[in-house]
Design an enzyme around this catalytic site. Structure first.
Site, PDB file in Angstrom:
ATOM      1  N   THR A  51     -76.075  63.435  64.247  1.00  0.00           N
ATOM      2  CA  THR A  51     -75.457  62.349  63.490  1.00  0.00           C
ATOM      3  C   THR A  51     -76.007  62.298  62.071  1.00  0.00           C
ATOM      4  O   THR A  51     -75.254  62.143  61.101  1.00  0.00           O
ATOM      5  CB  THR A  51     -75.711  61.004  64.185  1.00  0.00           C
ATOM      6  N   THR A  52     -77.321  62.453  61.945  1.00  0.00           N
ATOM      7  CA  THR A  52     -77.963  62.429  60.630  1.00  0.00           C
ATOM      8  C   THR A  52     -77.472  63.565  59.751  1.00  0.00           C
ATOM      9  O   THR A  52     -77.466  63.451  58.521  1.00  0.00           O
ATOM     10  CB  THR A  52     -79.495  62.492  60.797  1.00  0.00           C
ATOM     11  N   TYR A 114     -65.745  56.605  70.930  1.00  0.00           N
ATOM     12  CA  TYR A 114     -64.391  56.058  70.805  1.00  0.00           C
ATOM     13  C   TYR A 114     -63.669  55.951  72.149  1.00  0.00           C
ATOM     14  O   TYR A 114     -63.081  54.923  72.457  1.00  0.00           O
ATOM     15  CB  TYR A 114     -63.536  56.862  69.813  1.00  0.00           C
ATOM     16  N   TYR A 140     -77.862  62.737  74.935  1.00  0.00           N
ATOM     17  CA  TYR A 140     -78.134  61.778  73.861  1.00  0.00           C
ATOM     18  C   TYR A 140     -77.346  60.511  74.136  1.00  0.00           C
ATOM     19  O   TYR A 140     -76.116  60.507  74.047  1.00  0.00           O
ATOM     20  CB  TYR A 140     -77.742  62.396  72.519  1.00  0.00           C
ATOM     21  N   LYS A 169     -82.362  62.097  74.906  1.00  0.00           N
ATOM     22  CA  LYS A 169     -82.742  61.343  73.713  1.00  0.00           C
ATOM     23  C   LYS A 169     -82.170  59.945  73.906  1.00  0.00           C
ATOM     24  O   LYS A 169     -80.963  59.744  73.861  1.00  0.00           O
ATOM     25  CB  LYS A 169     -82.182  62.016  72.462  1.00  0.00           C
ATOM     26  N   ILE A 211     -87.269  62.254  68.439  1.00  0.00           N
ATOM     27  CA  ILE A 211     -86.432  62.942  67.449  1.00  0.00           C
ATOM     28  C   ILE A 211     -86.218  61.947  66.331  1.00  0.00           C
ATOM     29  O   ILE A 211     -85.556  60.930  66.503  1.00  0.00           O
ATOM     30  CB  ILE A 211     -85.109  63.432  68.053  1.00  0.00           C
TER      31      ILE A 211
END
Length: 300
Positions: A51-52, A114, A140, A169, A211
Site C-alpha cells: 500500500t505504501t 471493496y 495482510y 501482517k 513491517i
C-alpha cells in the site's frame, strides 16, 4: 507448495514507497538510494509494492520496473517480499506468471478491498491464491483499507490448513484478535505488526516483528524499538515508542505515503509526489513533520 522457513521474516521489514519524479514517472535513482539507506540502517527485509508503494496506481510494466530496481539495488543482501493483492482473485492468478519474481522470496497479500467478502470468501480467496502462487505468502489483514476484517478463527484456519502461509501482517488494532491468532494458529505461523503505532504491544502479545512505514526513514531507531521489544526489554521499547509516537501520528494524518514522503524529503531522499487520487502532504503538515523530526532526532 511445501512449508517454508519463516524465520527470515522476523524482526523489522519496511513497506517501501515508490518515489516519483515531478512528471510522476518512477524515480529510479531515489528508489535505489532508499534501498541503500534501509540496508545501512540495519533492517531485516524489504517489502516492495505494498500500500505504501502505491501499487494500485502502477501498471504491470511499472510494477515490474519497481521490482527490478529494488532487486538490483539490494544485490541479494536482504530478503525481498512482494506486495501482491487485488479484489479479482481470478485476475490475480492469471497475472502471476507475467511477473519476473527473481530475487523475491515471498508475497504479502492483503484482503480484497471493496468487495467485502465474508469469512468463507476470504478462506476461498486465499486458498485459490495459495494453489497458484510459487512463493510463500504473508497474509495482510488491514480492515481500515479493505473494509473487511479477517477474524482470528479464519486466520488460524488458513494457517493450519496451508503450510505455505508463513504468517500474517495484522493491522486490525485489536489486541484480543492478535492474542487469539497466537493461541490458535500453528507455532511456526508468524504474527507481524502492521502498524508502527502498535508494534510493541503486538510483539508483547506474541508477535515476531513489524513491517514499518516509518522505518524506511528512521531504520536504526525503529529497529532499536522492535529489537528491544523482541528481547523483552519493555522499558527501552516503550521509551523509544513514546519518543516516536507524535511523528508516527503525523505521518498518517493526511494518509500514507504522503506523510512518510514528506519526512524522507527532510532527509534528502526524494520528493513529495504521490499519484492521484492521493495528493501530497499539505504545507502545514510538512512543517509539523519537519519540526517534530528536528525535536526528536537528538533524543534517539
Amino acid at each position: 507448495m511445501e512449508n517454508t522457513d519463516a524465520r527470515g521474516w522476523t524482526g523489522v521489514g519496511v513497506a517501501l514507497i515508490t518515489p516519483f519524479l515531478d512528471n510522476y514517472n518512477i524515480d529510479d535513482q531515489t528508489l535505489s538510494r532508499l534501498v541503500e539507506h534501509c540496508i545501512d540502517g540495519g533492517l531485516d527485509y524489504l517489502v516492495a509494492l505494498g500500500t505504501t508503494g502505491e501499487a494500485v496506481t502502477l501498471n504491470r510494466e511499472e510494477k515490474q520496473r519497481v521490482m527490478d530496481i529494488i532487486r538490483e539495488a539490494n544485490k541479494g543482501r536482504l530478503p525481498l517480499m512482494l506486495g501482491y493483492g487485488g479484489n479479482n482473485t481470478q485476475q490475480m492468478i492469471e497475472e502471476l506468471p507475467h511477473f519476473n519474481l527473481e530475487g523475491y522470496s515471498a508475497f504479502l497479500s492483503a484482503n480484497p478491498a471493496y468487495n467485502k467478502p465474508t469469512q468463507e470468501g476470504l478462506l476461498a480467496h486465499y486458498g485459490a491464491l495459495v494453489e497458484a502462487a510459487s512463493l510463500p505468502i504473508l497474509l495482510y489483514n488491514v480492515p481500515g483499507r479493505s473494509a473487511s476484517n479477517m477474524e482470528a478463527s479464519t486466520t488460524a484456519a488458513l494457517a493450519n490448513r496451508y503450510p505455505s502461509l508463513i504468517g500474517i501482517k495484522e493491522a486490525s488494532g485489536n489486541p484480543l484478535q492478535q492474542t487469539k491468532i497466537v493461541r490458535d494458529a500453528r507455532d511456526s505461523f508468524l504474527l507481524i505488526s502492521g502498524d508502527d503505532i502498535s508494534a510493541p504491544a503486538t510483539i508483547f502479545a506474541g508477535g515476531k516483528g513489524l513491517i514499518s512505514v516509518l522505518g524506511q526513514a528512521l531504520p536504526k531507531e525503529v529497529g532499536a524499538m522492535v529489537r528491544a521489544a523482541l528481547d523483552g526489554d519493555i522499558e527501552k521499547a516503550n521509551r523509544i515508542h513514546r519518543t516516536l509516537l507524535t511523528l508516527i501520528e503525523l505521518l498518517f494524518e493526511e494518509g500514507n505515503p504522503a506523510g512518510v514522503k514528506a519526512l524522507l524529503q527532510q532527509l534528502g531522499i526524494g520528493g513529495l509526489q504521490v499519484r492521484l487520487p492521493l495528493v501530497p502532504a499539505s504545507s502545514d503538515l510538512q512543517e509539523r513533520i519537519a519540526a517534530e523530526y528536528q525535536q526528536i532526532k537528538n533524543l534517539l
